[in-house]
Motif scaffolding. Sequence first.
Motif, PDB file in Angstrom:
ATOM      1  N   PHE A   6       0.820  -1.204   0.000  1.00 22.06           N
ATOM      2  CA  PHE A   6       0.000   0.000   0.000  1.00 22.06           C
ATOM      3  C   PHE A   6       0.860   1.262   0.000  1.00 22.06           C
ATOM      4  O   PHE A   6       0.501   2.260  -0.625  1.00 22.06           O
ATOM      5  N   ASP A   7       1.990   1.224   0.685  1.00 26.56           N
ATOM      6  CA  ASP A   7       2.912   2.366   0.642  1.00 26.56           C
ATOM      7  C   ASP A   7       3.400   2.602  -0.788  1.00 26.56           C
ATOM      8  O   ASP A   7       3.457   3.741  -1.255  1.00 26.56           O
ATOM      9  N   HIS A   8       3.734   1.521  -1.470  1.00 26.91           N
ATOM     10  CA  HIS A   8       4.220   1.657  -2.844  1.00 26.91           C
ATOM     11  C   HIS A   8       3.102   2.131  -3.778  1.00 26.91           C
ATOM     12  O   HIS A   8       3.331   2.964  -4.658  1.00 26.91           O
ATOM     13  N   LEU A   9       1.898   1.617  -3.587  1.00 24.18           N
ATOM     14  CA  LEU A   9       0.762   2.078  -4.398  1.00 24.18           C
ATOM     15  C   LEU A   9       0.527   3.578  -4.195  1.00 24.18           C
ATOM     16  O   LEU A   9       0.249   4.297  -5.157  1.00 24.18           O
ATOM     17  N   ARG A  10       0.657   4.047  -2.947  1.00 19.89           N
ATOM     18  CA  ARG A  10       0.506   5.487  -2.683  1.00 19.89           C
ATOM     19  C   ARG A  10       1.591   6.289  -3.402  1.00 19.89           C
ATOM     20  O   ARG A  10       1.309   7.338  -3.978  1.00 19.89           O
TER      21      ARG A  10
END
Length: 77
Positions: A6-10
């Motif tokens: 999710f951090d990478h998607l953000r």
Amino acid sequence: MNAPLFDHLRRLATALFGRAGDREIDAISRAVVDLPYAALRHHAHTPTLPTWLDTDLPAAARTLLNSYKPDTSPNGT
């Protein structure tokens, strides 16, 4: 366990769309998580993956990302 994803998607959403709202993260997730998973799952029981998948899958992901249109309505998130 999914926090790094999710951090990478953000980060991707911010880089591509200038923001990382729910809608932007969902658009990224469809292109780089859901689509590849579905395509590979479709061929899971074949001895090898089709060679054309190497070009078709990135093209389909690009199409999804290019089709994203931010919600510009006053209530959009």
